[in-house]
Design a protein around this motif. Structure first.
Motif, PDB file in Angstrom:
ATOM      1  N   LYS A  10       2.054   2.816   3.453  1.00 33.27           N
ATOM      2  CA  LYS A  10       2.999   2.080   4.294  1.00 33.27           C
ATOM      3  C   LYS A  10       3.736   2.940   5.311  1.00 33.27           C
ATOM      4  CE  LYS A  10       4.837  -2.135   2.530  1.00 33.27           C
ATOM      5  NZ  LYS A  10       5.547  -2.869   1.532  1.00 33.27           N
ATOM      6  N   ASP A  55      -9.040  -9.502   0.569  1.00 35.05           N
ATOM      7  CA  ASP A  55      -7.612  -9.472   0.206  1.00 35.05           C
ATOM      8  C   ASP A  55      -7.388 -10.102  -1.174  1.00 35.05           C
ATOM      9  OD1 ASP A  55      -8.294 -11.975   1.464  1.00 35.05           O
ATOM     10  OD2 ASP A  55      -6.167 -12.441   1.639  1.00 35.05           O
ATOM     11  N   ASN A  98      -7.836   2.063   3.219  1.00 35.70           N
ATOM     12  CA  ASN A  98      -8.226   3.265   2.479  1.00 35.70           C
ATOM     13  C   ASN A  98      -9.601   3.775   2.895  1.00 35.70           C
ATOM     14  OD1 ASN A  98      -6.123   4.093   0.377  1.00 35.70           O
ATOM     15  ND2 ASN A  98      -6.200   1.872   0.170  1.00 35.70           N
ATOM     16  N   LYS A 147      -6.280  -3.505   1.796  1.00 36.65           N
ATOM     17  CA  LYS A 147      -6.181  -2.138   1.275  1.00 36.65           C
ATOM     18  C   LYS A 147      -7.547  -1.459   1.322  1.00 36.65           C
ATOM     19  CE  LYS A 147      -4.040  -2.384  -2.857  1.00 36.65           C
ATOM     20  NZ  LYS A 147      -2.938  -2.283  -3.829  1.00 36.65           N
ATOM     21  N   GLU A 196      -9.157  -7.708  -3.999  1.00 38.66           N
ATOM     22  CA  GLU A 196      -8.415  -6.485  -4.353  1.00 38.66           C
ATOM     23  C   GLU A 196      -7.102  -6.805  -5.059  1.00 38.66           C
ATOM     24  OE1 GLU A 196      -8.173  -4.598  -0.530  1.00 38.66           O
ATOM     25  OE2 GLU A 196      -6.226  -5.468  -0.060  1.00 38.66           O
ATOM     26  N   THR A 217       0.854  -1.191   0.000  1.00 35.93           N
ATOM     27  CA  THR A 217       0.000   0.000   0.000  1.00 35.93           C
ATOM     28  C   THR A 217       0.883   1.232   0.000  1.00 35.93           C
ATOM     29  OG1 THR A 217      -1.489   1.353   1.349  1.00 35.93           O
ATOM     30  CG2 THR A 217      -0.271  -0.348   2.509  1.00 35.93           C
ATOM     31  N   GLU A 225      -4.690   4.475  -4.760  1.00 37.41           N
ATOM     32  CA  GLU A 225      -5.024   4.772  -3.356  1.00 37.41           C
ATOM     33  C   GLU A 225      -5.066   6.257  -3.021  1.00 37.41           C
ATOM     34  OE1 GLU A 225      -3.435   1.926  -0.340  1.00 37.41           O
ATOM     35  OE2 GLU A 225      -2.023   1.412  -1.912  1.00 37.41           O
TER      36      GLU A 225
END
Lengths: 85, 399, 353
Positions: free
Chosen positions: B45, B112, B196, B192, B115, B42, C104
């Motif tokens: 991080k 998981d 998010n 993620k 995505e 990600t 993201e």
């Protein structure tokens, strides 16, 4: 400034799905939250992203939004003073 | 219906340990599981911290002796590990030797996988085996199949109170005589998607979370799974089972205030605790320890604090949030905190609320900040979720 | 022990189930591999300031729950319990796509919030200001059945006097794509197909919402009592008959007491054999099916339940849902059996009141 306000109104209506409100009847000074347009805290988070994405303004604390998002007028003033794109 | 329900086994895997014993050691030694992300890709991080289990999916699958071509999501892998430990702990040899059920809880299920392969599915047929593992219920089916359970299987998903609600349904099915044994709990892997999601709500902390502190900056997400084995009195007596603790009361109520936030005065939380007391036939002064929801978001801790002050009439017993250890593990949170509540009863310990420095300015509520030994007969555990979902479970000593 | 009367229903489906006579006009869903629910006009029921953020599932849920409450003449239920296999999928996919497509960044919360499985139950509670018990179950084809079981338990134990129960599932593009890849959805070249005499694998994917008001009190609007529900994770084919027999025994009724069996056949040659077992066991009993009208989805059984309740009320089985020519003078007791891909078996028993 007028152009920015017009643009903002269009963007707010699109981002928040305010299909029942038209740009024409959207007053510059109308309160966005509470009694006016009736936005809530989730909308505030949407508007924070809008500032970031379209004008390069990053707010880190959702509370900052309170004064900035009072009306289209206050938003436009804040954006023209702080925009990076 | 006010019969208490026996807990005869428990299992857990979290960022502070891969078993009940490891979790206990971390709790008494003040060892946090909050760290930077290692197993998940990600861009956030560097800016967030999480309660991550430092085992890869391959390592987890190996512990479970799964074949190479398994299609378990991380949520399922964690759940299966905790369920296996719970069954061993309860000394269950044949899961189908009485009317057994399995009630899991999850918020993301196989997210998981979804995505990771969202676009890859279109180009890589070898990944198609994962498609049916996306939905929440499938993780429960896989765990049930792993332990060979054929009877009733279902899944609760009420966001961050999910596992508390799984415990409630399990108890009610035993109390009403529909099941003799039920494995209840929850499992959620980091994804993620949730990282998010919580980021958009601006409630993630960029450092260690600090429950009930005036300067709290938000929550750390975590991943975990925990399960309890609940058994009817008949089964306990027949098999001469050791009872670890009892579930003596529970309650669920809705705040009906906002889609994600809690009300100022914590009305839903108050109602949930009130219902739990009524069912348990206990009074607030009977509670020796509160394992609070305490996510360390500005909103939760204020709302929960006010609700606690109200229901306890300002005489609040020792309380702590263990989220500084584990992070907020969403649908698993109430299950891991159920395990911690049972450990508190078994060892007569109040686990510390780490990272607390400054009391909140709105009220005078100071959590227990160091490990404290005292006699504990009843523990109250809170869990609240999106959609105004508020749950309370009361655990009581086995004597 | 208090009984659970079903006093109000609401249903949005592929068929005209809003403001229309019971299955008066139906369209078979066996020509397309994915079929969509007919969306009513929501403006009369949901205010524009609320509707703007609502996913299809939320809208369908609020609409049908409002209908059910209205029919039962109930302003405020004591509890709200929903079931959904996949939740509000469109928003889940929207948020996930945004994460992947924008690396993201610049993500907004609305679709994330709507992706939470309990968003329908939560938003109904918010709208009604209902502070009672609020649960959501997400376990494939028994999502709604768990909600019904829980609701029945709430009433039996007098934890609640009235419960609003519903099932909601919506379709979304990515899910349709991957379900096709996994072979769960019928291939276009295999259509049109026969649901009752299947020759090909897979199902026809549908969507919809159905809500029911359960109360301890019988009312003029009462359809039936919900007498029993059983949920079973898995069964071998040769265990199905025993499963049904045990259920009947536990509820002290005989095979002949059942006036109608409603089966969840979806036209999948691989798994409809489960339904054949039950159909064979009840070979002297009227039988009906419904997924040729609703399509298959995790809470499609809500359409089946809605149909069974209407049959009990009207005392006639519409020709379009009959599986055999056997008839009864009176329809008093109905048994529903459903499963999906050999998993999540359920039996639901209704009695006319």
């Amino acid at each position: 400034m007028e152009a920015l306000k017009q643009e903002l109104k269009e963007k707010i209506i699109a981002a928040l799905n305010l299909e029942h409100i038209s740009v024409e009847e959207f007053d510059d000074n109308e309160t966005l939250f509470g009694d006016g347009i009736g936005l809530d805290s989730i909308d505030a988070l949407e508007l924070i992203v809008l500032l970031d994405k379209d004008y390069g303004i990053k707010l880190t604390d959702p509370k900052e939004g309170k004064t900035i998002f009072q009306s289209v007028e206050t938003m436009a003033n804040y954006i023209s003073a702080n925009r990076t794109k | 219906m006010n019969k208490r329900v026996a807990i005869t086994g428990m299992g857990i895997i979290s960022s502070i340990g891969n078993s009940v014993e490891e979790n206990f050691q971390s709790l008494i030694n003040g060892k946090t599981g909050i760290s930077t992300i290692e197993n998940l890709e990600t861009i956030h991080k560097e800016v967030i911290m999480v309660g991550e289990i430092k085992l890869t999916n391959q390592q987890l699958a190996k512990q479970l002796n799964l074949s190479e071509d398994n299609n378990f999501s991380r949520t399922t892998l964690l759940g299966a590990i905790a369920v296996r430990e719970a069954l061993e702990n309860a000394n269950v040899k044949d899961i189908n030797d009485c009317r057994s059920g399995f009630i899991s809880a999850t918020s993301v299920g196989g997210m998981d996988l979804n995505e990771k392969y969202f676009y890859e599915y279109y180009n890589d047929e070898s990944l198609h085996k994962y498609i049916n593992s996306h939905d929440a219920g499938d993780s429960s089916h896989q765990i049930a199949d792993y332990i060979g359970l054929k009877g009733m299987v279902t899944t609760v998903s009420t966001a961050c109170s999910s596992a508390a609600n799984a415990i409630m349904l399990g108890c009610r099915l035993i109390q009403s005589g529909q099941l003799d044994r039920v494995i209840v709990g929850g499992t959620d892997a980091l994804a993620k998607f949730t990282i998010n999601g919580f980021k958009t709500l601006m409630i993630l902390s960029d450092t260690y979370n600090t429950p009930f502190d005036n300067d709290r900056k938000g929550l750390n997400l975590g991943e975990a799974a925990a399960f309890l084995v609940l058994e009817s009195d008949e089964i306990v007596q027949k098999n001469n089972k050791k009872v670890l603790a009892y579930v003596s009361g529970f309650g669920n109520a809705n705040d009906a205030f906002h889609q994600t936030a809690s009300s100022e005065n914590g009305e839903g939380a108050f109602l949930a605790m009130q219902k739990a007391f009524k069912l348990a036939d206990l009074k607030p002064e009977d509670i020796n320890y509160i394992n609070a929801h305490g996510t360390a978001t500005p909103n939760n801790d204020l709302s929960e604090g006010r609700a606690i002050l109200r229901i306890f009439n300002n005489k609040v017993p020792d309380f702590s949030s263990t989220k500084a250890f584990t992070g907020h593990t969403l649908a698993a949170a109430a299950a891991i905190e159920a395990v911690y509540s049972v450990l508190a009863l078994q060892h007569n310990l109040v686990f510390p609320n780490m990272n607390f420095k400054k009391p909140m300015e709105e009220f005078n509520l100071i959590p227990q900040t160091i490990l404290k030994e005292k006699n504990i007969n009843h523990v109250l555990s809170n869990s609240f979720g999106f959609g105004g979902n508020c749950s309370t479970v009361i655990f009581s000593k086995s004597e | 022990m208090k009984k659970s009367f079903i006093n109000g229903v609401g249903c949005i489906s592929v068929q005209k189930t809003v403001d229309a006579a019971f299955l008066a006009e139906v369209e078979l869903t066996t020509k397309e591999s994915v079929v969509f629910a007919k969306q009513p006009s929501y403006v009369e029921v949901i205010s524009p300031s609320f509707i703007r953020r609502m996913a299809k599932g939320v809208k369908m849920g609020i609409f049908t729950s409002t209908q059910a409450l209205k029919e039962a003449n109930l302003a405020m239920p004591d509890a709200i319990i929903t079931g959904t296999g996949l939740g509000c999928l469109e928003d889940s996919e929207k948020f996930l796509k945004a994460i992947l497509d924008n690396n993201e960044q610049f993500l907004t919360p609305t679709s994330f919030i709507q992706s939470t499985h309990n968003t329908v139950a939560g938003q109904i509670a918010l709208g009604l200001q209902c502070k009672g018990y609020n649960f959501t179950y997400v376990n494939g084809a028994v999502s709604l059945e768990t909600a019904l079981l829980d609701a029945k338990l709430q009433i039996e134990t007098e934890e609640a006097h009235s419960v609003l129960v519903g099932g909601i599932d919506e379709t979304a593009q990515h899910n349709i794509d991957v379900q096709r890849m996994a072979g769960n959805i019928k291939k276009q070249e295999d259509l049109p197909c026969s649901i009752l005499e299947p020759t090909t694998k897979g199902m026809i994917l549908g969507e919809g919402a159905s809500f029911f008001v359960l109360e301890e009190q019988q009312k003029e609007s009462s359809y039936a009592t919900l007498d029993a529900i059983s949920i079973q994770n898995s069964l071998e084919l040769n265990e199905v008959e025993q499963y049904v027999k045990t259920f009947l025994n536990n509820n002290k009724i005989s095979l002949n007491d059942i006036d109608l069996v409603v089966l969840g056949n979806n036209g999948d040659v691989e798994f409809d054999v489960y339904f054949n077992q039950v159909s064979h066991f009840f070979n002297q009993t009227p039988q009906a099916y419904f997924k040729h009208l609703s399509g298959e989805f995790y809470t499609a059984s809500g359409f089946g339940l809605w149909m069974a309740l209407n049959i009990l009320k009207e005392q006639t089985v519409p020709a379009c849902v009959k599986m055999n020519s056997i008839e009864r003078e009176m329809y008093q007791t109905v048994l529903l059996y459903n499963q999906y891909r050999g998993k999540d078996h359920s039996l639901t028993l209704l009695k006319k009141c």
